[in-house]
Design a protein around this motif. Sequence first.
Motif, PDB file in Angstrom:
ATOM      1  N   PHE A  31      61.479  89.405  60.126  1.00 17.75           N
ATOM      2  CA  PHE A  31      61.813  87.989  59.984  1.00 17.75           C
ATOM      3  C   PHE A  31      62.953  87.523  60.898  1.00 17.75           C
ATOM      4  CE2 PHE A  31      60.169  89.301  55.773  1.00 17.75           C
ATOM      5  CZ  PHE A  31      59.053  88.482  55.736  1.00 17.75           C
ATOM      6  N   GLY A  32      63.814  88.431  61.346  1.00 19.64           N
ATOM      7  CA  GLY A  32      64.922  88.021  62.198  1.00 19.64           C
ATOM      8  C   GLY A  32      66.035  87.377  61.400  1.00 19.64           C
ATOM      9  N   TYR A  33      66.992  86.796  62.144  1.00 20.46           N
ATOM     10  CA  TYR A  33      68.200  86.248  61.537  1.00 20.46           C
ATOM     11  C   TYR A  33      67.916  84.966  60.757  1.00 20.46           C
ATOM     12  CZ  TYR A  33      72.612  83.742  61.262  1.00 20.46           C
ATOM     13  OH  TYR A  33      73.700  83.027  60.809  1.00 20.46           O
ATOM     14  N   GLY A  34      68.666  84.767  59.678  1.00 15.90           N
ATOM     15  CA  GLY A  34      68.647  83.500  58.955  1.00 15.90           C
ATOM     16  C   GLY A  34      67.562  83.407  57.895  1.00 15.90           C
TER      17      GLY A  34
ATOM     18  N   LEU B 124      70.280  78.344  45.266  1.00 16.00           N
ATOM     19  CA  LEU B 124      70.303  79.274  46.390  1.00 16.00           C
ATOM     20  C   LEU B 124      71.652  79.174  47.089  1.00 16.00           C
ATOM     21  CD1 LEU B 124      68.904  81.239  48.380  1.00 16.00           C
ATOM     22  CD2 LEU B 124      68.089  79.222  49.635  1.00 16.00           C
ATOM     23  N   LEU B 125      72.321  80.318  47.220  1.00 15.03           N
ATOM     24  CA  LEU B 125      73.593  80.399  47.941  1.00 15.03           C
ATOM     25  C   LEU B 125      73.379  81.239  49.193  1.00 15.03           C
ATOM     26  CD1 LEU B 125      76.755  80.236  48.184  1.00 15.03           C
ATOM     27  CD2 LEU B 125      76.822  82.333  46.803  1.00 15.03           C
ATOM     28  N   THR B 126      73.654  80.679  50.362  1.00 14.71           N
ATOM     29  CA  THR B 126      73.575  81.459  51.595  1.00 14.71           C
ATOM     30  C   THR B 126      74.959  81.967  51.954  1.00 14.71           C
ATOM     31  OG1 THR B 126      74.018  79.742  53.267  1.00 14.71           O
ATOM     32  CG2 THR B 126      71.785  79.852  52.362  1.00 14.71           C
ATOM     33  N   VAL B 127      75.024  83.184  52.506  1.00 18.08           N
ATOM     34  CA  VAL B 127      76.289  83.739  52.988  1.00 18.08           C
ATOM     35  C   VAL B 127      76.083  84.244  54.410  1.00 18.08           C
ATOM     36  CG1 VAL B 127      77.213  84.312  50.713  1.00 18.08           C
ATOM     37  CG2 VAL B 127      75.796  85.988  51.897  1.00 18.08           C
ATOM     38  N   ASP B 128      76.999  83.860  55.292  1.00 16.57           N
ATOM     39  CA  ASP B 128      76.962  84.271  56.701  1.00 16.57           C
ATOM     40  C   ASP B 128      75.705  83.777  57.418  1.00 16.57           C
ATOM     41  OD1 ASP B 128      78.050  85.555  58.970  1.00 16.57           O
ATOM     42  OD2 ASP B 128      76.821  87.327  58.640  1.00 16.57           O
ATOM     43  N   CYS B 129      75.076  82.749  56.914  1.00 19.39           N
ATOM     44  CA  CYS B 129      73.894  82.189  57.560  1.00 19.39           C
ATOM     45  C   CYS B 129      73.589  80.842  56.899  1.00 19.39           C
ATOM     46  CB  CYS B 129      72.676  83.121  57.440  1.00 19.39           C
ATOM     47  SG  CYS B 129      72.151  83.453  55.745  1.00 19.39           S
TER      48      CYS B 129
ATOM     49  N   THR C 221      77.085  78.686  52.768  1.00 18.57           N
ATOM     50  CA  THR C 221      78.368  79.174  53.259  1.00 18.57           C
ATOM     51  C   THR C 221      78.084  79.952  54.541  1.00 18.57           C
ATOM     52  OG1 THR C 221      78.449  81.334  52.121  1.00 18.57           O
ATOM     53  CG2 THR C 221      79.152  79.407  50.873  1.00 18.57           C
ATOM     54  N   ASP C 222      78.753  79.578  55.592  1.00 19.17           N
ATOM     55  CA  ASP C 222      78.485  80.146  56.909  1.00 19.17           C
ATOM     56  C   ASP C 222      79.751  79.993  57.735  1.00 19.17           C
ATOM     57  OD1 ASP C 222      77.188  81.276  59.077  1.00 19.17           O
ATOM     58  OD2 ASP C 222      75.542  79.834  59.115  1.00 19.17           O
ATOM     59  N   HIS C 223      79.802  80.667  58.870  1.00 16.99           N
ATOM     60  CA  HIS C 223      80.938  80.474  59.769  1.00 16.99           C
ATOM     61  C   HIS C 223      80.483  80.368  61.214  1.00 16.99           C
ATOM     62  CE1 HIS C 223      81.561  84.795  61.366  1.00 16.99           C
ATOM     63  NE2 HIS C 223      80.416  84.787  60.708  1.00 16.99           N
ATOM     64  N   HIS C 224      79.164  80.261  61.414  1.00 15.21           N
ATOM     65  CA  HIS C 224      78.635  80.099  62.762  1.00 15.21           C
ATOM     66  C   HIS C 224      78.713  78.635  63.186  1.00 15.21           C
ATOM     67  CE1 HIS C 224      76.784  83.933  61.464  1.00 15.21           C
ATOM     68  NE2 HIS C 224      76.974  84.258  62.728  1.00 15.21           N
ATOM     69  N   LEU C 225      78.631  78.414  64.485  1.00 20.54           N
ATOM     70  CA  LEU C 225      78.718  77.058  65.005  1.00 20.54           C
ATOM     71  C   LEU C 225      77.496  76.252  64.587  1.00 20.54           C
ATOM     72  CD1 LEU C 225      80.009  77.953  68.572  1.00 20.54           C
ATOM     73  CD2 LEU C 225      81.258  76.604  66.874  1.00 20.54           C
ATOM     74  N   PRO C 226      77.683  75.031  64.105  1.00 17.41           N
ATOM     75  CA  PRO C 226      76.543  74.199  63.701  1.00 17.41           C
ATOM     76  C   PRO C 226      75.827  73.626  64.911  1.00 17.41           C
ATOM     77  CG  PRO C 226      78.586  72.984  63.435  1.00 17.41           C
ATOM     78  CD  PRO C 226      78.974  74.371  63.859  1.00 17.41           C
ATOM     79  N   GLY C 227      74.552  73.299  64.721  1.00 20.26           N
ATOM     80  CA  GLY C 227      73.800  72.625  65.772  1.00 20.26           C
ATOM     81  C   GLY C 227      73.982  71.117  65.678  1.00 20.26           C
ATOM     82  N   GLN C 228      73.085  70.386  66.329  1.00 20.94           N
ATOM     83  CA  GLN C 228      73.195  68.930  66.331  1.00 20.94           C
ATOM     84  C   GLN C 228      72.896  68.335  64.961  1.00 20.94           C
ATOM     85  OE1 GLN C 228      70.548  67.783  69.532  1.00 20.94           O
ATOM     86  NE2 GLN C 228      72.196  67.868  71.044  1.00 20.94           N
ATOM     87  N   GLU C 229      72.066  69.034  64.172  1.00 16.98           N
ATOM     88  CA  GLU C 229      71.689  68.536  62.850  1.00 16.98           C
ATOM     89  C   GLU C 229      72.152  69.513  61.783  1.00 16.98           C
ATOM     90  OE1 GLU C 229      67.637  67.509  60.237  1.00 16.98           O
ATOM     91  OE2 GLU C 229      67.477  68.225  62.316  1.00 16.98           O
ATOM     92  N   LEU C 230      72.864  68.986  60.778  1.00 16.26           N
ATOM     93  CA  LEU C 230      73.282  69.829  59.671  1.00 16.26           C
ATOM     94  C   LEU C 230      72.166  69.918  58.638  1.00 16.26           C
ATOM     95  CD1 LEU C 230      76.973  68.659  59.076  1.00 16.26           C
ATOM     96  CD2 LEU C 230      76.197  70.778  60.161  1.00 16.26           C
ATOM     97  N   PRO C 231      72.029  71.042  57.964  1.00 11.13           N
ATOM     98  CA  PRO C 231      70.992  71.153  56.933  1.00 11.13           C
ATOM     99  C   PRO C 231      71.301  70.242  55.750  1.00 11.13           C
ATOM    100  CG  PRO C 231      72.432  73.071  56.874  1.00 11.13           C
ATOM    101  CD  PRO C 231      72.812  72.288  58.095  1.00 11.13           C
ATOM    102  N   GLY C 232      70.269  69.861  55.028  1.00 14.46           N
ATOM    103  CA  GLY C 232      70.437  68.952  53.894  1.00 14.46           C
ATOM    104  C   GLY C 232      70.767  69.677  52.611  1.00 14.46           C
TER     105      GLY C 232
ATOM    106  N   ILE D 246      79.772  74.763  53.214  1.00 13.67           N
ATOM    107  CA  ILE D 246      81.128  75.306  53.344  1.00 13.67           C
ATOM    108  C   ILE D 246      81.159  76.117  54.634  1.00 13.67           C
ATOM    109  CG2 ILE D 246      82.940  76.662  52.229  1.00 13.67           C
ATOM    110  CD1 ILE D 246      81.410  76.324  49.585  1.00 13.67           C
ATOM    111  N   ASN D 247      81.823  75.580  55.651  1.00 17.20           N
ATOM    112  CA  ASN D 247      81.829  76.213  56.970  1.00 17.20           C
ATOM    113  C   ASN D 247      83.122  75.850  57.698  1.00 17.20           C
ATOM    114  OD1 ASN D 247      81.439  76.934  59.712  1.00 17.20           O
ATOM    115  ND2 ASN D 247      79.243  76.680  59.554  1.00 17.20           N
ATOM    116  N   PRO D 248      83.945  76.840  58.025  1.00 14.76           N
ATOM    117  CA  PRO D 248      85.217  76.542  58.693  1.00 14.76           C
ATOM    118  C   PRO D 248      85.065  75.923  60.067  1.00 14.76           C
ATOM    119  CG  PRO D 248      84.818  78.911  58.604  1.00 14.76           C
ATOM    120  CD  PRO D 248      83.790  78.276  57.731  1.00 14.76           C
ATOM    121  N   LYS D 249      83.857  76.001  60.653  1.00 13.53           N
ATOM    122  CA  LYS D 249      83.655  75.409  61.976  1.00 13.53           C
ATOM    123  C   LYS D 249      83.429  73.895  61.900  1.00 13.53           C
ATOM    124  CE  LYS D 249      83.807  79.200  64.502  1.00 13.53           C
ATOM    125  NZ  LYS D 249      84.127  80.193  63.478  1.00 13.53           N
TER     126      LYS D 249
END
Length: 574
Positions: A127-130, A147-152, A173-184, A189-192
């Motif tokens: 399935f790969g990442y995410g 559903l709680l996501t961690v690191d993705c 909950t994630d810490h990766h850089l967001p794209g142009q569209e945020l998920p709904g 919770i993302n420090p970026k």
Amino acid sequence: MSENQPTWRLKTPPPEAALPRAEQERIARRLEVSPLLVHLLSLRGLASEGDMDKFLSPGLRYLHPLDRWPGVEAGAELMRQAVEEGRRIAVWGDYDVDGITATALVKDFMAARGVDILHFIPDRLDFGYGLHLDGIRDLADKGVGLLLTVDCGIASTEEIRAAKDLGMQVIVTDHHLPGQELPGADIIINPKLGGWPSPNLSGVGVSFLLMGALNRILPGPQVDIRDFLDLVALGTVADVVPLDDQNRILVKNGLLLIKEGRRFGIQALKEISGLTPEESVGTGAIGFALAPRINAAGRIGDPDLAVRLLLEKNRDEARIMAEQLDRLNTKRKVEEQRILEEAIIQAESQLHLPGLVLHSEHWHSGIIGIVASRIVERFHRPCLILTKENGIFKGSGRSTPTFDLYQALLSCKQCLYKFGGHRQAAGLKLEPFQLANLKNLFAWAVEEQLGANPAPPILELDAELPFSFIDHTFLKELELLQPYGQGNPRPIFLSPPLNILRHRFFSQKKHLELHLSDTTDQTSMRAVAWRQGERWQDTSLEGRRVKIAYTPRLSKFNGLMQIELSVQEILTVE
């Protein structure tokens, strides 16, 4: 000096931390350390006695209050409501150490508070990442309501939309850089996203804050949230995030827990890695011993094995699982060496380019990221390594210190199917017909940032240090600077001129061992230049005079703990 050998430069403190000698000596007396250690602290931008004291003793009282971290308290409240309403909760993590430790932390905390939750970590090859839709549907079939996501999750807009359509509440909950569209999602919770006291938290660091907030508001007796800091330290160090003041606090205190060995899974990993049960674990031991074994589960095995190890409450069972991870890691190392040898041949044919794009259809996708790091280390160029899965090229990229890889991939997005990551590391996917376009666009992106003729890499040295200064007391003092990592590198010192007394190559000539004598007072030391054997095996070294860039440390040699110099670079003097 060879093309790939860096330029050497002695560091100087930033202007605000440039202390007069008398002030350094005064602070050293007050802190009961050497003036050299005060100098090393000033090189890290610390200008006052108070800042230095906090750096050396980063207590948990220095963590920012939970209300300073956007979204954390709101996410905790949504989880509290789900628990009180009896809704089924699932945590979805990533398959690297950060995601695995974050998943284990949430599971372990919730179990300690009497709440049983599901967890899901996707298989890298299948399935790969995410997030992916099949997994979302499977969780819905199991009755998951939250559903709680961690690191993705920050890039999984389609999958989170599907989860919402299936009736789930979603906390990302994630810490990766967001794209142009945020998920709904209901809560992100993302420090970026800005407004955070530290934008550099790892995925497990974000999870720790969320569980800390939930601990306060769940009904019933609270647990000691500090008991989970070993997982925070493990995931934070493995993810190579900058060790700023907040991460330093979390990691420093987590390393103390790892030394205590309360968690059977981590203790079993220490044992299988050759570390004694009572031995202190620094960032080096995590990076080279513990983390690779956990990562091996996600790279070439089942990542759930690593989660179960970290949650195991039976010492003997933990040892069995640690042995399984050790065997996977051995298999990973063999495969890594094979891929690396092939990648080096390709890289040598592309040295006219500022950035490297290497590919093969038979390379293992779980290992190419490590190989990319090795290629960058060897050739000092940003590198993308690709392999083919299900008809699509999948890649991992690694960067040099001054190059922003994520921005480069933004410049290449017209030919990419998907990408994400950080400044120093990223992942990507593309259709095979876009490979030539990627090579051209990536070369252009590297040249845009670094110029047509990039300057040679710079090796920054903390101070000149004769061998006569190095003893067990000095090494113990250096350990006060731990944890080392991005933003707080292990000090590298410049030697005076040295005589090579004797040398040998070992491990199939991969590494070089040197016995050196300081020409100023004839003090002798043993040194090892790791992974530099090939570079020097055709050079006459016996009796030569050299300078080295080195780090002193304690190492087990011939069954005894001895002082060893880890050589970063060798500069031939005569």
